[in-house]
Design an enzyme around this catalytic site. Structure first.
Site, PDB file in Angstrom:
ATOM      1  N   LYS A  13      41.543  39.949  49.153  1.00 40.44           N
ATOM      2  CA  LYS A  13      42.844  40.565  48.882  1.00 40.44           C
ATOM      3  C   LYS A  13      42.699  41.914  48.175  1.00 40.44           C
ATOM      4  O   LYS A  13      43.369  42.876  48.534  1.00 40.44           O
ATOM      5  CB  LYS A  13      43.705  39.632  48.008  1.00 40.44           C
ATOM      6  CG  LYS A  13      44.011  38.297  48.659  1.00 40.44           C
ATOM      7  CD  LYS A  13      45.008  37.476  47.848  1.00 40.44           C
ATOM      8  CE  LYS A  13      44.472  36.977  46.513  1.00 40.44           C
ATOM      9  NZ  LYS A  13      43.405  35.951  46.631  1.00 40.44           N
ATOM     10  N   ARG A  88      51.952  33.088  43.069  1.00 47.58           N
ATOM     11  CA  ARG A  88      50.917  32.082  43.176  1.00 47.58           C
ATOM     12  C   ARG A  88      51.499  30.667  43.208  1.00 47.58           C
ATOM     13  O   ARG A  88      50.759  29.709  43.424  1.00 47.58           O
ATOM     14  CB  ARG A  88      50.044  32.110  41.924  1.00 47.58           C
ATOM     15  CG  ARG A  88      48.825  32.993  41.885  1.00 47.58           C
ATOM     16  CD  ARG A  88      47.678  32.555  42.677  1.00 47.58           C
ATOM     17  NE  ARG A  88      46.400  32.658  41.975  1.00 47.58           N
ATOM     18  CZ  ARG A  88      45.787  33.786  41.658  1.00 47.58           C
ATOM     19  NH1 ARG A  88      46.313  34.940  41.956  1.00 47.58           N
ATOM     20  NH2 ARG A  88      44.614  33.757  41.052  1.00 47.58           N
ATOM     21  N   ARG A 127      29.574  37.603  43.695  1.00 50.91           N
ATOM     22  CA  ARG A 127      30.426  38.713  43.264  1.00 50.91           C
ATOM     23  C   ARG A 127      30.075  39.164  41.834  1.00 50.91           C
ATOM     24  O   ARG A 127      29.793  38.357  40.968  1.00 50.91           O
ATOM     25  CB  ARG A 127      31.890  38.245  43.303  1.00 50.91           C
ATOM     26  CG  ARG A 127      32.895  39.333  43.052  1.00 50.91           C
ATOM     27  CD  ARG A 127      34.151  39.088  43.840  1.00 50.91           C
ATOM     28  NE  ARG A 127      35.109  38.278  43.096  1.00 50.91           N
ATOM     29  CZ  ARG A 127      36.354  38.039  43.532  1.00 50.91           C
ATOM     30  NH1 ARG A 127      36.765  38.515  44.689  1.00 50.91           N
ATOM     31  NH2 ARG A 127      37.149  37.302  42.822  1.00 50.91           N
ATOM     32  N   ARG A 162      32.092  37.150  36.430  1.00 55.44           N
ATOM     33  CA  ARG A 162      33.273  36.726  35.673  1.00 55.44           C
ATOM     34  C   ARG A 162      33.102  35.301  35.151  1.00 55.44           C
ATOM     35  O   ARG A 162      32.468  34.474  35.788  1.00 55.44           O
ATOM     36  CB  ARG A 162      34.520  36.795  36.560  1.00 55.44           C
ATOM     37  CG  ARG A 162      35.156  38.184  36.570  1.00 55.44           C
ATOM     38  CD  ARG A 162      36.168  38.366  37.662  1.00 55.44           C
ATOM     39  NE  ARG A 162      36.994  37.194  37.936  1.00 55.44           N
ATOM     40  CZ  ARG A 162      37.931  37.165  38.890  1.00 55.44           C
ATOM     41  NH1 ARG A 162      38.155  38.241  39.631  1.00 55.44           N
ATOM     42  NH2 ARG A 162      38.631  36.093  39.107  1.00 55.44           N
ATOM     43  N   ARG A 173      39.394  26.740  40.958  1.00 48.32           N
ATOM     44  CA  ARG A 173      40.306  27.766  41.488  1.00 48.32           C
ATOM     45  C   ARG A 173      40.691  27.463  42.927  1.00 48.32           C
ATOM     46  O   ARG A 173      41.841  27.676  43.320  1.00 48.32           O
ATOM     47  CB  ARG A 173      39.666  29.154  41.397  1.00 48.32           C
ATOM     48  CG  ARG A 173      39.804  29.770  40.010  1.00 48.32           C
ATOM     49  CD  ARG A 173      38.782  30.856  39.784  1.00 48.32           C
ATOM     50  NE  ARG A 173      38.994  32.020  40.615  1.00 48.32           N
ATOM     51  CZ  ARG A 173      38.014  32.857  40.963  1.00 48.32           C
ATOM     52  NH1 ARG A 173      36.774  32.624  40.592  1.00 48.32           N
ATOM     53  NH2 ARG A 173      38.288  33.903  41.699  1.00 48.32           N
TER      54      ARG A 173
HETATM   55  P1  ADP Z   1      41.270  35.147  42.230  1.00 48.94           P
HETATM   56  O1  ADP Z   1      39.953  35.757  42.578  1.00 48.94           O
HETATM   57  O2  ADP Z   1      41.209  33.719  41.813  1.00 48.94           O
HETATM   58  O3  ADP Z   1      42.317  35.454  43.238  1.00 48.94           O
HETATM   59  P2  ADP Z   1      42.676  36.707  40.226  1.00 48.94           P
HETATM   60  O4  ADP Z   1      41.939  37.872  39.728  1.00 48.94           O
HETATM   61  O5  ADP Z   1      43.823  36.922  41.128  1.00 48.94           O
HETATM   62  O6  ADP Z   1      41.568  35.782  40.864  1.00 48.94           O
HETATM   63  O7  ADP Z   1      43.169  35.808  39.012  1.00 48.94           O
HETATM   64  C1  ADP Z   1      42.294  35.351  37.996  1.00 48.94           C
HETATM   65  C2  ADP Z   1      42.998  34.329  37.122  1.00 48.94           C
HETATM   66  O8  ADP Z   1      44.160  34.920  36.522  1.00 48.94           O
HETATM   67  C3  ADP Z   1      43.547  33.114  37.875  1.00 48.94           C
HETATM   68  O9  ADP Z   1      42.566  32.118  38.045  1.00 48.94           O
HETATM   69  C4  ADP Z   1      44.685  32.685  36.944  1.00 48.94           C
HETATM   70  O10 ADP Z   1      44.192  32.007  35.809  1.00 48.94           O
HETATM   71  C5  ADP Z   1      45.249  34.002  36.482  1.00 48.94           C
HETATM   72  N1  ADP Z   1      46.334  34.508  37.363  1.00 48.94           N
HETATM   73  C6  ADP Z   1      46.307  35.631  38.114  1.00 48.94           C
HETATM   74  N2  ADP Z   1      47.463  35.795  38.800  1.00 48.94           N
HETATM   75  C7  ADP Z   1      48.238  34.739  38.468  1.00 48.94           C
HETATM   76  C8  ADP Z   1      49.543  34.313  38.849  1.00 48.94           C
HETATM   77  N3  ADP Z   1      50.298  35.017  39.711  1.00 48.94           N
HETATM   78  N4  ADP Z   1      50.017  33.160  38.321  1.00 48.94           N
HETATM   79  C9  ADP Z   1      49.293  32.427  37.439  1.00 48.94           C
HETATM   80  N5  ADP Z   1      48.049  32.771  37.041  1.00 48.94           N
HETATM   81  C10 ADP Z   1      47.525  33.912  37.538  1.00 48.94           C
END
Ligand code: ADP
Ligand code: ZN
Length: 216
Positions: A13, A88, A127, A162, A173
């Site tokens: 994404k 989400r 990553r 990370r 996740r």
């Molecule tokens: P991913 O690689 O899992 O898509 P992100 O960078 O989008 O990772 O998000 C990392 C973390 O931040 C998620 O695992 C969650 O804890 C939190 N997070 C991000 N966006 C949201 C959201 N829209 N709603 C709830 N938690 C979120």
């Protein structure tokens, strides 16, 4: 364009959002990046979010909606936005719909990026992310390595794995995604916004998205 990107962690994404930004001057809005910035800065919001994030769980909807309500009204969002990692959950999608109505903003399309699970797992464990909160450039030890010393090629800061990219957190996740986020595919199908893409090639996906938006 005004787009929502859906897809499991590791679907690409962030990469696709950045390519779309370069194409039309829209802005990438990543709730994950915003939250990691807040954790690093040690702000109130960051303190609330930290534990959830490290465990690979979702941050509460109310906190996310507070962030998004402010972010969508910043001037740069008027040129269009690519939402990456938001919404989400079904409640977030419902609240987003209300928020966009209130701001008189219309979405163009919701893109679901489908990637096989073994590809996702491989991408996530390899990553690396730039530790500079203002940069956050993403690397991959196999396909896009940082410098031999592990430094970011853009800003020179160390790149790191990370905290939520350990095998346990990744598994969590992916489970969270299937349980909480995958239902959004049906939600947006019913709303008439959904387009599914399943290429492994980001440039191909971007072309497909651009075509689907300009066709309208
Ligand atoms: P991913 O690689 O899992 O898509 P992100 O960078 O989008 O990772 O998000 C990392 C973390 O931040 C998620 O695992 C969650 O804890 C939190 N997070 C991000 N966006 C949201 C959201 N829209 N709603 C709830 N938690 C979120
Ligand atoms: Zn950097």
């Amino acid at each position: 364009m005004r787009i929502v990107l859906l897809g499991a962690p590791g679907a690409g994404k962030g990469t696709i959002a950045k390519l779309l930004n370069a194409h039309d001057g829209s802005v990438q809005i990543s709730t994950g990046d915003i939250l990691r910035g807040a954790v690093k800065a040690g702000s109130e919001m960051g303190k609330k979010a930290k534990g959830y994030m490290e465990r690979g769980e979702l941050v509460p909807d109310s906190l996310i909606m507070e962030i998004m309500e402010a972010r969508l009204q910043e001037p740069d969002a008027s040129k269009g936005f690519i939402l990456d990692g938001f919404p989400r959950t079904i409640p977030q999608a419902q609240d987003l719909k209300k928020l966009l109505d209130k701001l008189s903003i219309k979405l163009d399309v919701v893109i679901d990026i489908e990637v096989p699970k073994d590809v996702i797992l491989d991408r996530l464990t390899t990553r690396r992310t730039c530790s500079n909160a203002d940069c956050q450039e993403i690397y991959n030890v196999k396909s896009k390595p940082p410098s031999p010393e592990g430094k970011c090629l853009k800003c020179g800061s160390p790149t790191v794995q990370r905290a939520d990219e350990t095998t346990e957190a990744i598994t969590q996740r992916l489970e969270t995604y299937n349980e909480k986020t995958a239902p959004l595919i049906d939600f947006y199908k019913k709303e008439g916004f959904l387009k599914t893409v399943s290429s492994m090639n980001s440039d191909e996906i971007v072309q497909e998205i651009i075509r689907s938006v300009t066709k309208k």
